[in-house]
Every structure is written in C-alpha cells, then in structure tokens.
Motif scaffolding. Structure first.
Motif, short mmCIF file in Angstrom:
data_model
loop_
_atom_site.label_atom_id
_atom_site.label_comp_id
_atom_site.label_asym_id
_atom_site.label_seq_id
_atom_site.Cartn_x
_atom_site.Cartn_y
_atom_site.Cartn_z
N LEU A 30 72.48 48.46 -8.40
CA LEU A 30 71.09 47.91 -8.83
C LEU A 30 70.15 48.54 -7.90
O LEU A 30 69.04 48.61 -8.20
CB LEU A 30 71.22 46.27 -9.19
CG LEU A 30 72.15 45.72 -10.22
CD1 LEU A 30 72.02 44.31 -10.22
CD2 LEU A 30 71.29 46.55 -11.46
N LEU A 31 70.26 48.40 -6.65
CA LEU A 31 69.34 48.59 -5.17
C LEU A 31 69.46 49.98 -4.90
O LEU A 31 68.31 50.43 -4.48
CB LEU A 31 69.32 47.50 -4.37
CG LEU A 31 69.43 46.17 -4.96
CD1 LEU A 31 69.59 45.13 -3.81
CD2 LEU A 31 68.02 45.79 -5.89
N GLY A 32 70.52 50.52 -5.04
CA GLY A 32 70.62 52.05 -4.29
C GLY A 32 70.59 52.05 -2.73
O GLY A 32 70.25 52.71 -2.16
N SER A 33 70.82 50.61 -2.22
CA SER A 33 70.74 50.48 -0.80
C SER A 33 71.88 49.74 -0.27
O SER A 33 72.09 48.58 -0.78
CB SER A 33 69.46 50.19 -0.45
OG SER A 33 69.47 49.45 1.02
N ALA A 37 71.87 45.66 -0.53
CA ALA A 37 73.02 44.94 -1.26
C ALA A 37 73.79 43.88 -0.18
O ALA A 37 74.09 42.94 -0.88
CB ALA A 37 74.07 46.14 -1.72
N GLU A 38 73.81 44.11 0.71
CA GLU A 38 74.46 43.32 1.88
C GLU A 38 73.67 42.04 2.00
O GLU A 38 74.09 40.90 2.02
CB GLU A 38 74.78 43.87 3.20
CG GLU A 38 76.01 44.97 3.18
CD GLU A 38 76.11 45.71 4.46
OE1 GLU A 38 74.96 45.83 5.09
OE2 GLU A 38 77.10 46.30 4.64
N ASP A 39 72.27 42.11 1.84
CA ASP A 39 71.54 41.20 2.03
C ASP A 39 71.75 40.03 0.71
O ASP A 39 71.58 39.17 0.93
CB ASP A 39 69.85 41.58 2.29
CG ASP A 39 69.79 42.22 3.72
OD1 ASP A 39 70.61 41.82 4.58
OD2 ASP A 39 68.73 42.87 3.74
N GLU A 95 70.60 55.38 -0.82
CA GLU A 95 71.14 55.37 0.48
C GLU A 95 72.75 56.14 0.12
O GLU A 95 73.34 55.50 -0.72
CB GLU A 95 71.47 54.02 1.05
CG GLU A 95 72.48 53.92 2.37
CD GLU A 95 72.55 52.64 2.94
OE1 GLU A 95 73.31 52.35 3.71
OE2 GLU A 95 71.95 51.74 2.63
N PRO A 96 73.27 57.13 0.57
CA PRO A 96 74.45 57.76 0.26
C PRO A 96 75.60 57.07 0.81
O PRO A 96 75.60 56.63 2.03
CB PRO A 96 73.94 59.25 1.01
CG PRO A 96 73.46 59.00 2.24
CD PRO A 96 72.27 57.81 1.76
N LYS A 296 69.61 54.92 6.77
CA LYS A 296 70.41 55.07 5.78
C LYS A 296 71.57 55.87 6.09
O LYS A 296 72.55 56.05 5.07
CB LYS A 296 69.67 55.75 4.72
CG LYS A 296 68.55 55.05 4.31
CD LYS A 296 67.78 55.69 2.74
CE LYS A 296 66.73 55.17 2.29
NZ LYS A 296 65.90 55.91 1.04
N LEU A 297 71.78 56.15 7.33
CA LEU A 297 72.95 57.09 7.73
C LEU A 297 74.16 56.11 8.45
O LEU A 297 74.97 56.54 9.07
CB LEU A 297 72.77 58.20 8.52
CG LEU A 297 71.72 59.18 7.57
CD1 LEU A 297 71.35 60.27 8.95
CD2 LEU A 297 72.30 59.84 6.54
#
Length: 300
Positions: A30-33, A37-39, A95-96, A296-297
C-alpha cells in the motif's frame, strides 16, 4: 514449566505476533516503503495493546482486527503522503527490496520480509502510486489479499458497491500498463546484456537494448546526486548512463533480484550506492528506475 517469554503465558500473544508478516506485506504494497510499513505495523500493535484484556478477548479474530486497523492507518498515511511527496526533492520511487537470500545483516527476521511476487514488482508499485488512496486500498485488499468487498468497505469507509467500482478502476489502470509476460530467464538475459553494454560504455548497444521511448528516473531524495527529472528517449538515456559511469570510477555493477525481478545493484567500495529496477516489454527496456536515496537502501 513456563518461562518468561513463553507464549503460553499469554495465549493471544503468539496468535497476534504470527500476523506480523501479513501486516508488513499489506502495508508495503500500500505504501511502497518498508520503513513506513514497519511504522504502520508498530502502530497497529500499539492500538491492540491499548485495549483492555476484556476488549481483546471480545475480538473473535485478532488477525482480522489487526489487518483492518493497519489498512485504515495506511489509508490515512496515503492521504498525507501526497503532500509529503510535493516537498520531496526530485523524483520519488518506491523502496526496492532484495531477494530474501541477500537481505542485509540485522534485517533478516522472516516476519519483516515481504513476499516477492507480481504484486511487488517495481512496475506494479509505480502504477499503484498513480491511484487515489481509496483505489489503492480497495484494489490491494481485494485483488491481492482476497478480502471480500464487505470487509474492504469497513476499512475504506465506503459502501461495498463503491469499493467494487474503486477496485475495477484500479484494475483497468493495471491492465493498461502491463507489458506482455516474459520469463525470468529472458528478462535476466536482457539485464545481463544491458550491464555489459553499460560497463563497456557502448552507446549503440545500449540504444539497441532500450525501447525508443524508454524512460529513466532516479531517486536521490535530496541526499545524493540524481537526475532531477525523468530522462526520456533511448539515445538520451544511453548517453546519460555513459556520462554518469565516468563520474563514479571503480564502481561495480552486480546482477541482483530487485522486487522479485532481475535488476542491478551498483556498489562503490563494497557499499551499495544504487539499486536499479528495469521495466521490460517486447524484449526491450522500457523503464529504468534507479534508487539512490540511502534511506531506501537499508536492506541492501
């Protein structure tokens, strides 16, 4: 004998903690991060533990309750994300994620890993970014996680019929953007040839591997240098790639799995400085997504 930390001390503990991976999978899509997502998952658990024991015991399915809460939190985050993106420096790329076997040390907890399938490819996530928050939540919950529209409606705050329309609209966007399916092996071959051409600074070879309308996007987040705007066109992108290769001597380009698809990782002195996802259609590279933002890495 029960020992401290033994789940038998709290029968509900093991049940709700077993939902963590599912929650991470939902929130990342949903968030691409992964960070966001962890938050979200942390906040969902915080709300669970804010309930009294009596309130917890009254919930028939803690897992379903947590998914509903996480979905609502994601909807709120998506609503505010657009404002945050407006102040983001340069282009924003999801985020990849690495292959599970390449997860960096200290981030190897299986509960924090995202299942790598077609719903987390970079191309898929980029299309999700173009949707409204409600479209995105309705589509992901129904089409990816198979939630019935009646339950989706409770999360989105709209009628089941409205959620059905939202998912249908999102589905059309996905269909319009999808390239013909190609095998992982054929994708890997194209990525390998692209890597060789890039390392050799062979502009004609790069142009031959790129779609005429290929687009290159880089995400530095304002923390490192990156192209501030998309680069469009095979020749323009090829020349740009050759130019930047001269700026970073001694770098190493590695073939790696990025969000479940063949991609590339650039390392400088053994440290990952960029992760590259590639969109491929009809044997040509159509999209070049380079994530350089160090925040993001982390998993790499």
């Amino acid at each position: 004998m029960k020992t401290p930390g033994d789940p038998r001390l709290d029968p509900s503990l093991s049940a709700i903690m077993s939902e963590r991976r599912q929650l991470i999978n939902l929130a990342y899509r949903l968030l691409g991060s992964l960070a966001d997502a962890e938050d979200v998952v942390q906040e969902a658990y915080t709300r669970w533990y804010a309930l009294s024991r009596q309130q917890q015991e009254a919930i028939a399915s803690p897992g379903a309750w947590l998914m509903k809460v996480a979905g609502r939190i994601c909807l709120d985050v998506l609503g505010s994300a657009r404002a945050r993106r407006e102040s983001y420096v340069g282009e924003w790329i999801p985020e990849p994620l690495p292959d599970h076997r390449e997860w960096s040390e200290g981030r190897a907890d299986p509960a924090d890993r995202v299942t790598l399938d077609e719903s987390v490819t970079m191309a898929f996530l980029v299309v999700l970014e173009s949707m409204t928050p409600a479209e995105r939540v309705a589509f992901v919950l129904h089409d990816v996680f198979r939630y019935p529209f009646a339950e989706v409606a409770e999360i989105v705050g709209r009628s089941p019929a409205a959620c059905r329309q939202l998912a249908s609209s999102a589905r059309r966007r996905i269909s319009a953007s999808q390239a013909p399916a190609a095998s992982v092996a054929s994708r890997a071959d194209i990525v390998r040839e692209f890597k060789k051409a890039w390392e050799a600074k062979d502009i004609p070879a790069l142009i031959g591997l790129l779609d005429p309308d290929a687009t290159g996007i880089a995400d530095g987040g304002g923390l490192v240098n990156a192209a501030p705007h998309p680069i469009v066109g095979a020749e323009q992108l090829a020349r740009y790639l050759v130019t930047i290769s001269g700026v970073f001597p001694g770098r190493t380009i590695l073939e790696r799995t990025v969000n479940g698809q063949p991609g590339l990782v650039i390392q400088q002195d053994g440290v990952t400085s960029a992760v590259i996802a590639l969109g491929i259609a009809d044997g040509r590279i159509t999209h070049f997504w380079a994530v350089r933002n160090p925040e993001k890495l982390r998993p790499w």
